[in-house]
Write a protein that holds these residues in place. Sequence first.
Motif, PDB file in Angstrom:
ATOM      1  N   ASP A  84       0.833  -1.213   0.000  1.00 35.90           N
ATOM      2  CA  ASP A  84       0.000   0.000   0.000  1.00 35.90           C
ATOM      3  C   ASP A  84       0.867   1.264   0.000  1.00 35.90           C
ATOM      4  O   ASP A  84       0.509   2.259  -0.638  1.00 35.90           O
ATOM      5  CB  ASP A  84      -0.947   0.002   1.194  1.00 35.90           C
ATOM      6  N   ALA A 142       1.870   1.627  -3.511  1.00 41.47           N
ATOM      7  CA  ALA A 142       0.745   2.038  -4.345  1.00 41.47           C
ATOM      8  C   ALA A 142       0.480   3.532  -4.207  1.00 41.47           C
ATOM      9  O   ALA A 142       0.195   4.215  -5.203  1.00 41.47           O
ATOM     10  CB  ALA A 142      -0.503   1.238  -3.974  1.00 41.47           C
ATOM     11  N   ARG A 143       0.560   4.041  -2.989  1.00 41.06           N
ATOM     12  CA  ARG A 143       0.374   5.490  -2.805  1.00 41.06           C
ATOM     13  C   ARG A 143       1.454   6.271  -3.550  1.00 41.06           C
ATOM     14  O   ARG A 143       1.176   7.315  -4.153  1.00 41.06           O
ATOM     15  CB  ARG A 143       0.399   5.830  -1.318  1.00 41.06           C
ATOM     16  N   GLY A 188      -1.170   4.015  -7.626  1.00 36.91           N
ATOM     17  CA  GLY A 188      -2.036   2.845  -7.725  1.00 36.91           C
ATOM     18  C   GLY A 188      -3.063   2.830  -6.608  1.00 36.91           C
ATOM     19  O   GLY A 188      -3.092   3.702  -5.747  1.00 36.91           O
ATOM     20  N   ARG A 189      -3.900   1.803  -6.600  1.00 37.24           N
ATOM     21  CA  ARG A 189      -4.906   1.705  -5.558  1.00 37.24           C
ATOM     22  C   ARG A 189      -4.409   0.804  -4.427  1.00 37.24           C
ATOM     23  O   ARG A 189      -3.647  -0.145  -4.668  1.00 37.24           O
ATOM     24  CB  ARG A 189      -6.231   1.176  -6.110  1.00 37.24           C
ATOM     25  N   ASP A 230      -7.678  -4.116  -1.520  1.00 35.50           N
ATOM     26  CA  ASP A 230      -9.041  -4.215  -1.010  1.00 35.50           C
ATOM     27  C   ASP A 230      -9.117  -5.408  -0.056  1.00 35.50           C
ATOM     28  O   ASP A 230      -8.801  -6.535  -0.452  1.00 35.50           O
ATOM     29  CB  ASP A 230     -10.011  -4.403  -2.178  1.00 35.50           C
TER      30      ASP A 230
END
Length: 316
Positions: free
Chosen positions: A254, A257-258, A262-263, A266
């Motif tokens: 994560d 991704a930040r 990106g996301r 989930d």
Amino acid sequence: MATFLTPQQLADRTAAAVAAAVAAGRALGLTVTEPRVLHDLFSVVVHLAPAPVVARLPTVLPHPEDLAAVGRRQRDELDVARWLADQGVPVIPPSPLVPPEPVRRDGFSLTFWSYLPEDRDREPDYVANAESVADLHAALRGYPGRLAFLSAADPDSLDESLAELDRHPTLIDAADLDRARREWRALAPPARSRTAFEARFPGVALQPLHGDSPPANIFHGVDGDRYADFELVTLGPVEWDLAGLGPEHAAAYDRGARRTGGRPLDPEVLRFVNALGTLRVIATLTLVPRLPPLLEYLTPAIDHWRTTPFAGGLTL
């Protein structure tokens, strides 16, 4: 009852793979006098020294005799790796000394890759690797080729393997096999169908993926880290590439991704891919007779699975 290959039979298979790699390399004009096995598990990986070329020959697969299917996967792998290399992404590229396509030889389908020296003094940092997967995903989002949805999960072979395990009571007991089958019935629809996946997980984007735990498939070369082993390249949710790893690795991804736009992962999709990945581990038990040392790698994951909620606690 399963018949396990003997150490001599395993050695003979490796020797046959090396001989095929040498013969194929020489037929393509490579000078090969000192072949050296670099790795031997699901594939035999051979440095065709002194040529700066590595041959990889899959040997332990659900259907190793289906060379056409093996070749299709290998073409996807070669295409993705070559495209990434052309974009400047640090990957182990296909060898430029031979045509970038699978070669059949003596019952094997093999591919050729550039030989790169390994930094053997460096220990893998899987948390850092997990963060760097976000960079790989950012690059893969631009890949223009067509890839099948979650082909890395291989639903058809999962069906076959769970049926075949009836004949291997020494590898899995009846209660575990019953649970695995019930979990697969629950997980199969979104694993088989992009439409079913998108209905169950609305708004979760799909993209090209490495397909086979890229944090564990980063090669530490003397010239830097490179992404490697795209044998299971697929289309799917980014969570698939983080399946089976812990919260620390998810948090690292994560962060990446930040940084790359990106996301984040989930949580529901992560539960889904973790549960599906565990069923793939159980299905892999059918390969143990052909590769007995594999059992020690699979057992801890199956022991952990017994302690977890049904289908990873996912509501389907």
